[in-house]
Design an enzyme around this catalytic site. Structure first.
Site, PDB file in Angstrom:
ATOM      1  N   THR A 144      -4.768   3.533   8.138  1.00 13.61           N
ATOM      2  CA  THR A 144      -5.160   2.235   8.686  1.00 13.61           C
ATOM      3  C   THR A 144      -4.553   1.966  10.054  1.00 13.61           C
ATOM      4  O   THR A 144      -3.481   2.453  10.369  1.00 13.61           O
ATOM      5  CB  THR A 144      -4.675   1.141   7.705  1.00 13.61           C
ATOM      6  OG1 THR A 144      -5.151   1.480   6.435  1.00 13.61           O
ATOM      7  CG2 THR A 144      -5.117  -0.235   8.107  1.00 13.61           C
TER       8      THR A 144
ATOM      9  N   THR B 211      -9.588   1.538   8.824  1.00 12.64           N
ATOM     10  CA  THR B 211      -8.818   2.511   8.047  1.00 12.64           C
ATOM     11  C   THR B 211      -9.606   3.728   7.613  1.00 12.64           C
ATOM     12  O   THR B 211     -10.834   3.689   7.512  1.00 12.64           O
ATOM     13  CB  THR B 211      -8.243   1.830   6.778  1.00 12.64           C
ATOM     14  OG1 THR B 211      -7.334   2.711   6.144  1.00 12.64           O
ATOM     15  CG2 THR B 211      -9.322   1.431   5.803  1.00 12.64           C
TER      16      THR B 211
ATOM     17  N   ASN C 290      -7.901   4.973   4.945  1.00 13.98           N
ATOM     18  CA  ASN C 290      -7.043   4.826   3.774  1.00 13.98           C
ATOM     19  C   ASN C 290      -5.762   5.629   3.968  1.00 13.98           C
ATOM     20  O   ASN C 290      -4.892   5.217   4.695  1.00 13.98           O
ATOM     21  CB  ASN C 290      -7.757   5.165   2.468  1.00 13.98           C
ATOM     22  CG  ASN C 290      -6.960   4.652   1.269  1.00 13.98           C
ATOM     23  OD1 ASN C 290      -6.161   3.739   1.436  1.00 13.98           O
ATOM     24  ND2 ASN C 290      -7.148   5.209   0.106  1.00 13.98           N
TER      25      ASN C 290
ATOM     26  N   SER D 106      -6.585  -4.337   1.016  1.00 14.39           N
ATOM     27  CA  SER D 106      -5.494  -5.284   1.320  1.00 14.39           C
ATOM     28  C   SER D 106      -5.489  -5.656   2.794  1.00 14.39           C
ATOM     29  O   SER D 106      -4.599  -6.393   3.253  1.00 14.39           O
ATOM     30  CB  SER D 106      -4.137  -4.655   0.993  1.00 14.39           C
ATOM     31  OG  SER D 106      -4.075  -4.306  -0.349  1.00 14.39           O
TER      32      SER D 106
ATOM     33  N   GLY E 141      -0.552  -0.404   6.394  1.00 10.65           N
ATOM     34  CA  GLY E 141       0.552  -0.393   5.425  1.00 10.65           C
ATOM     35  C   GLY E 141       0.122  -0.577   3.983  1.00 10.65           C
ATOM     36  O   GLY E 141       0.951  -0.929   3.139  1.00 10.65           O
ATOM     37  N   GLY E 142      -1.175  -0.346   3.666  1.00 10.87           N
ATOM     38  CA  GLY E 142      -1.622  -0.416   2.272  1.00 10.87           C
ATOM     39  C   GLY E 142      -1.262  -1.756   1.654  1.00 10.87           C
ATOM     40  O   GLY E 142      -1.521  -2.817   2.231  1.00 10.87           O
TER      41      GLY E 142
END
Ligand code: DON
Length: 571
Positions: free
Chosen positions: A380, A398, A400, A452, A472-473
């Site tokens: 991302t 992103t 991912n 997210s 940062g997930g």
């Protein structure tokens, strides 16, 4: 709950974040009030100086923030293959100079042939590698559809003017940074394994090498000539599908042909004198951010002090409750009914903190998603732009994981995403960020996987005040939250807010992650005594935030995260 859950998650999450940010320094101290780059007219802040520069040049040619968005995004494809790529997808949140707001969802989708249990073995257990590496992990990419949708509705310059500098950059090459060299080294074996051969990025690089990508230049030239259809069915699309089939993928040309980006209403809420405008589902970002900020609003954070014991407790407990709701209620709104207004409404949220006490942590095991009467459950990169006309955008995009699925379309010059891992592949089984989900985020053909990503714009007293976001997930939401609070509650500058050390909690696993070397041992001991499990190992750094704020005198201040190669440029 799975017994090995905590161990698996700690390992996967630490490894991911370690690899993501290895090579970065941590624990650096900064003056929180010191301004970052300031500019009178416009700023672009992104993960790479070359991309910020190309965006600014478009603005100087008279283009608007939306033209600069396309140029910056495409330049990140060239210079930041780690995350920025036309092989993935993202979200735009915008606010036009006249105050009109909106969002664009160009998130990836599951292919039509995707199945609910496609990543489970014969015992019904997840095979993590299938949703994370190689062709089966790839969702239908949305970025090119997104760029054309933005251009059609909001752009002002011809596509050729916007894309030509990017095509030139891909041909002439960009300079490898130290961070980038380290990441290529870390992933080179995996690149060879997944692609079953050497690829451009598996060769050894040293910092300051120049990387050219003529294949990507050609892909962009064809897209410029033939439009969006080039990617969603033309030569580029055909080549993409051929590569995926060769590697055991299930995506078809019909998947590409039927992909459309979606304009959606933002999630909008108030926090004190701020009006926050953020991304709606299929991102969980806006809903979770709203829930957390509304839950902490009654507490006087400023008087507790930045990163003080009490401030950490209030924020952690609000995060715990919001992430519990996330895992139950949120998914693709085109497939599941999401009670967004209830979830972010005061009636519901006022009661959510009732069982919080400053004396003791609320164990996550004792806490479930809240009950809503009548509801039936059934790598991302971020960039921000404010232009000379007053338009503002926040975009998070992103692949991912780092370099996505690691599958590289050599003829086309880009990596493909592994976004399928953002689905809940089995209820209660964690994804690579340790997030668990339920039916709402289960795999279904053509469904978008829950995200997210939290590109966010904030107004203060009715005027544009901030554009912010981060990779940062699962830590994206909490990093955006802390950055806004750092300015609003703790009086930091934009750059100071970005620099400040961060912490993170996501309900499960029941641990609070702290950026290393930045929180006092005494403070952490006190929290431990109250039942908070602390994690600080493996150089975990949370998010890589980029933002811009409007100063009281109307000038702009950029905040570019020192944790990466991020750069703000303005004029
Ligand atoms: O959409 C999401 O939430 C994830 N795919 C984001 C991944 C990410 O932030 C990785 N980069 N650090």
């Amino acid at each position: 709950m799975n017994k090995n859950y905590s161990l698996r998650i700690t390992t996967v999450l630490s490894l991911f974040i370690f690899l993501l940010y290895s090579g970065c320094k941590s624990g650096v101290t900064h003056d929180p009030k010191k301004l970052g780059l300031t500019a009178d007219n416009a700023i672009v802040v992104s993960a790479r100086a070359e991309a910020s520069k190309i965006g600014i040049e478009i603005l100087k040619k008279g283009g608007n923030a939306f033209d600069a968005m396309i140029a910056t995004d495409m330049a990140l494809n060239v210079t930041f293959p780690f995350a920025g790529s036309i092989g993935g997808g993202g979200f735009l949140v915008y606010r036009k100079a006249n105050g009109e707001t909106g969002t664009l969802d160009y998130r990836e989708k599951a292919p039509m042939a995707a199945m609910h249990d496609m990543y489970l073995d014969e015992n019904g257990e997840p095979i993590d590698s299938l949703s994370r590496e190689g062709a089966l992990a790839v969702g239908v990419p949305g970025s090119i559809a997104g760029m054309f949708a933005v251009h059609k509705k909001l752009g002002s310059l011809p596509m050729a003017t916007i894309l030509q500098p990017v095509i030139d950059l891909a041909k002439q090459g960009y300079v490898v940074t130290e961070n980038q060299k380290n990441r290529f080294e870390n992933y080179s074996d995996l690149f060879r394994k997944i692609n079953e051969k050497e690829i451009m990025y598996s060769s050894p690089f040293t910092a300051n090498d120049t990387i050219k990508n003529p294949q990507l230049a050609q892909t962009l030239e064809r897209i410029l000539k033939n439009g969006k259809e080039e990617f969603y069915g033309g030569e580029t699309g055909q080549k993409l599908i051929a590569l995926l089939s060769e590697h055991g993928g299930i995506m078809t040309i019909e998947d590409l042909q039927s992909y459309e980006a979606q304009w959606r209403d933002p999630v909008v809420f108030n926090y004190k004198d701020l009006r926050v405008i953020s991304m709606a589902p299929p991102s969980s970002g806006g809903v979770c951010l709203a829930q957390i900020m509304k839950m902490i609003e009654p507490y006087d954070l400023a008087s507790y002090g930045h990163n003080s014991e009490k401030a950490i407790q209030v924020i952690t407990e609000a995060e715990r409750r919001a992430y519990a709701d996330r895992s139950h209620y949120l998914g693709d709104p085109d497939f599941v009914d999401i009670p967004v207004n209830t979830l972010i409404g005061s009636d519901y949220l006022n009661g959510r903190m009732d069982n919080f006490s400053f004396e003791m942590a609320t164990p996550s095991a004792s806490l479930n998603h809240g009950d809503i009467p009548g509801y039936e459950s059934m790598e991302t990169t971020h960039y921000s732009i404010i232009d000379q006309f007053g338009n503002a955008i926040a975009v998070t995009t992103t692949l991912n994981g780092a370099y996505g699925s690691k599958l590289y379309a050599e003829e086309l010059g880009f990596f493909l995403n592994n976004e399928m891992d953002d689905f809940s592949v089995k209820p209660g089984s964690p994804n690579m960020f340790g997030l668990i989900g339920a039916q709402a985020n289960s795999i279904e053909p053509q469904k978008r996987m829950l995200s997210s990503m939290t590109p966010t714009l904030v107004e203060k007293d009715g005027k544009l005040w901030m554009s912010v976001g981060t990779p940062g997930g699962s830590t994206i939401i909490t990093s955006v939250l802390q950055t806004i609070l750092n300015v609003e509650e703790f009086g930091m500058s934009m750059q100071g807010a970005v620099n400040a050390p961060r912490f993170h909690h996501q309900w499960l696993p029941d641990v609070v992650t702290f950026e290393p070397n930045a929180f006092g041992k005494g403070l952490l001991k006190k929290l431990q005594k109250k039942g908070y499990q602390i994690r600080q190992e493996n150089s975990v750094i949370l998010g890589k935030v980029d933002g811009i704020r409007v100063l009281p005198d109307g000038r702009l201040e950029g905040g570019a995260d020192w944790r990466g190669d991020d750069t703000a440029i303005g004029f």
